[in-house]
Structure formats: C-alpha cells, structure tokens
Design a protein around this motif. Sequence first.
Motif, short mmCIF file in Angstrom:
data_model
loop_
_atom_site.label_atom_id
_atom_site.label_comp_id
_atom_site.label_asym_id
_atom_site.label_seq_id
_atom_site.Cartn_x
_atom_site.Cartn_y
_atom_site.Cartn_z
N ASN A 193 31.54 41.61 36.17
CA ASN A 193 32.54 42.39 36.89
C ASN A 193 32.36 42.22 38.40
O ASN A 193 33.33 41.99 39.13
CB ASN A 193 32.42 43.87 36.50
N LYS A 232 37.70 41.86 35.18
CA LYS A 232 38.05 43.28 35.02
C LYS A 232 37.47 43.79 33.70
O LYS A 232 37.75 43.23 32.63
CB LYS A 232 39.56 43.46 35.04
N ASP A 257 43.12 48.42 35.63
CA ASP A 257 42.80 48.52 37.06
C ASP A 257 42.23 49.89 37.41
O ASP A 257 41.39 50.01 38.31
CB ASP A 257 44.04 48.28 37.92
N ASP A 282 38.56 49.90 36.08
CA ASP A 282 37.82 48.66 36.27
C ASP A 282 36.40 48.95 36.77
O ASP A 282 36.22 49.67 37.75
CB ASP A 282 38.56 47.77 37.28
#
Length: 353
Positions: A186, A192, A261, A264
């Motif tokens: 990540n 993600k 998102d 994430d």
Amino acid sequence: MKILITGGAGFVGSSLAIALKTNYPDYQVYALDNLKRRGSELNIPRLKKAGVEFVHGDIRNKEDFDAIPAVDTVIEASAEPSVLAGLDGTPDYLINTNLVGTVNCLNYALKHKAGFIFLSTSRVYPIKTIETLNFVEEETRFALSDEQPVPGVSSKGIGEDFPLNGARSLYGTTKLASELIIQEYNEFYNLKTVINRCGVITGPWQMGKVDQGVMVLWIAKHYFEQQLGYFGYGGTGKQIRDMLHVADLYNLIDWQLHNLDKVDGEILNAGGGLQSSASLQELTKICQEVTGKTIPIKVVPENRTADIRLYVTDNTKVTALTGWEPKIGIRQIVEEITAWLGENEADLAPILK
C-alpha cells in the motif's frame, strides 16, 4: 467491474461471489479455489448457476494466476483457516497458503493495478494477552469488564489498537504477517488496500468443524442428534464469541468495493459485536429451541491448546468510517442454518454428521 475472489469455492468466498453476481449481474466474478477443504466441491454448481466463473487453481502457484484475465479488485478470502493448523509440527501448507499465497495475490493485483480487499482474522490478537483480560462471570457467560490492563479493549469488545506482542497461533501469525506485507504494498507500490480483521463468520454453506466453523458444527450436532462437549474453563460452556453472518460481511465488502478510496490503507475489525454474541451455554439453549432436540453434552474442564475464554469485536472504527454495522442476530443465524441443514440433508450428512 471485474472481480477475482480467491478461496472462491470456500464458505466465505462462494457466499461473497454469489451475492455479488446476484446484486450486480453485469459484473464479471471469478472464483479461484484449490478445492482442498471437504465440502467446497458442493459450491461449484452453486457458483456456476449464479454465473460466477470458477477457476480451479492454487494461490500457492503464481502460474495459476496466468489463466485469469485482468480484474479491477481482488478479494483475498483464501486461507487455511484452522487455529490448530501446523501445531503438529507441519506448518508448510499453512505458511505457503496464508503467507506466500497472499504475496502471489498481491503481485497479481499489482500487475493489473487492482484494488485489494483482504480478509484477515481476529486471531492476530495474542492469546496470552486475551487470557489475562478482566472479566466477570455471569449466570450464562463470561463478559469483558470496562477496566482492563491493556489498551484497545472494553466491555464493548476488542479494538484495532489491542497490543500485538505475543504468540497467537501459527494461523494468526501468517495472517498478521500478510497484513504487514499488504501495508508495504500500500505504502510503496501505491496499491489500494483494506484489511478486515473478521471475528467468527458463519451462515448456511459453512462446513463446520471443531477448530473452524464452530457455530455450524454446534447446530449440526443438534440437528443430527450427536454428542457435543463443553471443553475448558471449568466445562461450564460460558466462553463467548461474537458471530458475524456472512450476509452482513457481504454488505461491508460491497461498500468497500465501491468506496475503496475512503478506507484505503485502513485496518478494520469486523464482527458480530456484543449484540450478536453468545456463550456455548446460550447457543445450546437456542439450538434446543430451534431444532426441538436436546443432545448429551459432556463436560471437560481442562483447557485446549490455543483456546481463549472470550472474544467480542468492537466495531466502533468500521462503523464510524463506513456506516456499516451487523444486522443479523444469533437466533436468526441458528434458524437459517437449521433450515439449510433440512433442505440439504442428504449432501451434508456425510460431511457434518
């Protein structure tokens, strides 16, 4: 959207795959599985009927990913899920599946710039620390106290900031090691990711065993009128777990799939929580009421390897970030699994009896 679910013929993977394909018929869903676990072969007709594309392969072999086209998201639901796995001195399959396999999944996701949703486990939390927590003994269960010797725990359950020092079973360690590698991907590869530390997951189509899938096992033993035992902690059956219905888990994964998102890089505990928890004693009573059957339960006071007195998930963080919370309680879970046993008795008796 194109989605790869690893462990896709297992209980969790197949449940997620079928639900996704049912709710989003235009999505392409691939289910990769090596069919090692007994009973997983029963899910192949279910997957095909739902329109999920089954791929017979093993995440330990990176070549097996070559047959799978590019996808938008990988849901890593594969695992050797037994807490007792490897404790007999043969940890190779466990480590190669739960750690090396995850690395192969990560590299496949990286190659295709796919999102990565990882199903980890509450078993990453160390056994000895959990066993030293303050608790009260109530009439039918043990319960956590608010005053505790370590952070990350209260009467609501265990949170993500619970200390991680100490042993946790080889199963829990391989999942924690995977979590650490996922965080590196990540940060440094801009992949993600979200990590879900799931408590006990249950529901129809789980092939329950003593060391994994205890809820289905408990109900099936009542249904087929066989013996059970209260093992450890004085043999009172007061040890407690929270139970997460796989349909509730699906709702969380569905949200994450479409809002990656917003989570994430996060690590989230996800379980049934206090409102969907039961001791073995309480579960027995519900099973008796729902199945109409009472079975002998032997008492074995001595504790077993890697067992814990209590575990309840504190869902505060995941609820704050996503709005998700579980909706299905213990009684409904028992009713659904009992109905499933009745509808599929001929197929399930050789596996669960």
